[in-house]
Design an enzyme around this catalytic site. Structure first.
Site, PDB file in Angstrom:
ATOM      1  N   HIS A  38       0.843  -1.204   0.000  1.00 49.93           N
ATOM      2  CA  HIS A  38       0.000   0.000   0.000  1.00 49.93           C
ATOM      3  C   HIS A  38       0.875   1.249   0.000  1.00 49.93           C
ATOM      4  O   HIS A  38       2.046   1.199   0.380  1.00 49.93           O
ATOM      5  CB  HIS A  38      -0.840   0.087   1.282  1.00 49.93           C
ATOM      6  CG  HIS A  38      -1.643  -1.115   1.617  1.00 49.93           C
ATOM      7  ND1 HIS A  38      -2.997  -1.185   1.415  1.00 49.93           N
ATOM      8  CD2 HIS A  38      -1.290  -2.294   2.190  1.00 49.93           C
ATOM      9  CE1 HIS A  38      -3.463  -2.356   1.846  1.00 49.93           C
ATOM     10  NE2 HIS A  38      -2.441  -3.040   2.320  1.00 49.93           N
ATOM     11  N   TYR A  39       0.289   2.391  -0.378  1.00 49.99           N
ATOM     12  CA  TYR A  39       0.874   3.675  -0.001  1.00 49.99           C
ATOM     13  C   TYR A  39      -0.101   4.370   0.948  1.00 49.99           C
ATOM     14  O   TYR A  39      -1.301   4.083   0.959  1.00 49.99           O
ATOM     15  CB  TYR A  39       1.235   4.558  -1.195  1.00 49.99           C
ATOM     16  CG  TYR A  39       0.133   4.953  -2.158  1.00 49.99           C
ATOM     17  CD1 TYR A  39      -1.033   5.587  -1.738  1.00 49.99           C
ATOM     18  CD2 TYR A  39       0.298   4.745  -3.516  1.00 49.99           C
ATOM     19  CE1 TYR A  39      -2.016   5.969  -2.629  1.00 49.99           C
ATOM     20  CE2 TYR A  39      -0.683   5.126  -4.429  1.00 49.99           C
ATOM     21  CZ  TYR A  39      -1.832   5.736  -3.975  1.00 49.99           C
ATOM     22  OH  TYR A  39      -2.811   6.110  -4.862  1.00 49.99           O
ATOM     23  N   GLU A  44       2.580  -0.784   4.516  1.00 47.75           N
ATOM     24  CA  GLU A  44       2.288   0.571   4.060  1.00 47.75           C
ATOM     25  C   GLU A  44       3.600   1.312   3.805  1.00 47.75           C
ATOM     26  O   GLU A  44       4.573   1.122   4.537  1.00 47.75           O
ATOM     27  CB  GLU A  44       1.476   1.329   5.113  1.00 47.75           C
ATOM     28  CG  GLU A  44       0.072   0.800   5.339  1.00 47.75           C
ATOM     29  CD  GLU A  44      -0.950   1.418   4.390  1.00 47.75           C
ATOM     30  OE1 GLU A  44      -0.549   2.253   3.546  1.00 47.75           O
ATOM     31  OE2 GLU A  44      -2.141   1.066   4.521  1.00 47.75           O
ATOM     32  N   HIS A  81      -2.728  -3.437  -3.256  1.00 45.69           N
ATOM     33  CA  HIS A  81      -4.093  -3.191  -2.791  1.00 45.69           C
ATOM     34  C   HIS A  81      -5.044  -3.069  -3.986  1.00 45.69           C
ATOM     35  O   HIS A  81      -6.192  -3.535  -3.939  1.00 45.69           O
ATOM     36  CB  HIS A  81      -4.118  -1.912  -1.958  1.00 45.69           C
ATOM     37  CG  HIS A  81      -5.296  -1.807  -1.049  1.00 45.69           C
ATOM     38  ND1 HIS A  81      -5.552  -0.696  -0.281  1.00 45.69           N
ATOM     39  CD2 HIS A  81      -6.312  -2.663  -0.779  1.00 45.69           C
ATOM     40  CE1 HIS A  81      -6.652  -0.879   0.422  1.00 45.69           C
ATOM     41  NE2 HIS A  81      -7.148  -2.069   0.134  1.00 45.69           N
ATOM     42  N   ASP A  95      -3.686   2.137  -4.947  1.00 46.92           N
ATOM     43  CA  ASP A  95      -2.352   1.951  -4.402  1.00 46.92           C
ATOM     44  C   ASP A  95      -1.877   0.501  -4.595  1.00 46.92           C
ATOM     45  O   ASP A  95      -2.696  -0.412  -4.616  1.00 46.92           O
ATOM     46  CB  ASP A  95      -2.313   2.346  -2.918  1.00 46.92           C
ATOM     47  CG  ASP A  95      -3.304   1.571  -2.045  1.00 46.92           C
ATOM     48  OD1 ASP A  95      -4.469   1.413  -2.449  1.00 46.92           O
ATOM     49  OD2 ASP A  95      -2.899   1.126  -0.968  1.00 46.92           O
TER      50      ASP A  95
END
Length: 259
Positions: free
Chosen positions: A41-42, A105, A152, A162
């Site tokens: 993810h970001y 993340e 994601h 993302d």
């Protein structure tokens, strides 16, 4: 006599308090890890805000890679705990992947819409090195297949973008941390598909075979376009408009042939 009865009663109570005997001498070999996937993810936020949201908000992840010079890796919870990072999701027929995945993340603003178009923010070299280090460690310990390192957007194509088109999937795949199609094989296959593009049913079947939750309607509906766009975002990030074309078909064919 009363003393003997009292002693016997105490011994009986002591035995009951100890509970049943547990024998661990016959461990079963019929199991695997709860963790089957790693989802990237970001955060779309700064480091400070990301830490606050992931530790005290309604979402969470196992790890956070910062955007400082060293791309510090924050371990936010034990891998055996279920983090709330995937939401409504599906991959290879498995749904709600929070229960079967590790969430990573990365501090990255994602994108900004400007008068000249959408601007995507790149990942730093330090962040990429931290990703490689962390993913290799997780994959080795948990036995994660390269095909199970996903984004994601792959597991929630109707909702998420993302980790975005600038995520280094090709570079990670070169490290054994994901998959990437052989470019020469894609070029050969693309030439064939340029003559005759496969049907929408073919695209839907190939996407589902790879892992994407895809309707099997035979029609280029909104959901199918979103899934195609998610696939292109991952494997053909130069253009991810959800339009079926010869190059997209070729990439799908090559990836599914090399399983």
């Amino acid at each position: 006599m009363k003393c003997l009865v009292l002693i016997a009663s105490l011994l009986l109570l002591a035995g009951c308090a100890g509970g049943p005997r547990i024998d661990t001498s016959h461990p079963s070999a019929n199991h695997d890890s709860r963790i089957q996937f790693v989802v990237m993810h970001y955060t779309s936020a700064s480091l400070e805000t990301s830490l606050q949201l992931l530790t005290h908000g309604e979402v969470s992840s196992h790890y956070l890679i910062s955007d400082d010079k060293r791309a510090t890796i924050y371990k936010l919870m034990d891998e055996n705990f279920r983090a709330w990072h995937a939401g409504e999701s599906e991959w290879q027929g498995r749904t709600w992947l929070n229960s079967s995945s590790i969430g990573i993340e990365i501090v990255n603003q994602g994108f900004e819409d400007t008068p000249t178009g959408r601007l995507w923010y790149p990942y730093s070299e330090a962040q990429i090195q931290s990703m490689i280090f962390l993913l290799k460690d997780i994959s080795k310990r948990q036995g994660i297949s390269p095909r199970h390192i996903i984004g994601h957007s792959d597991i929630a194509p109707m909702r998420k973008l993302d980790p975005g088109p600038l995520f280094p999937w090709k570079r990670l795949a070169a490290e054994g941390l994901g998959i990437w199609p052989d470019e020469q094989a894609v070029a050969r296959q693309q030439a064939q598909f340029a003559v005759q593009l496969p049907s929408i049913s073919w695209f839907q079947g190939q996407l589902a075979r790879l892992g994407y939750a895809t309707p099997q309607t035979g029609e280029l509906d909104v959901e199918t376009r979103n899934v195609l766009a998610a696939f292109q975002l991952h494997f053909r990030p130069s253009r991810f408009d959800g339009t079926p074309d010869a190059q997209t078909a070729a990439i799908l064919q090559v990836l599914n042939q090399t399983k």
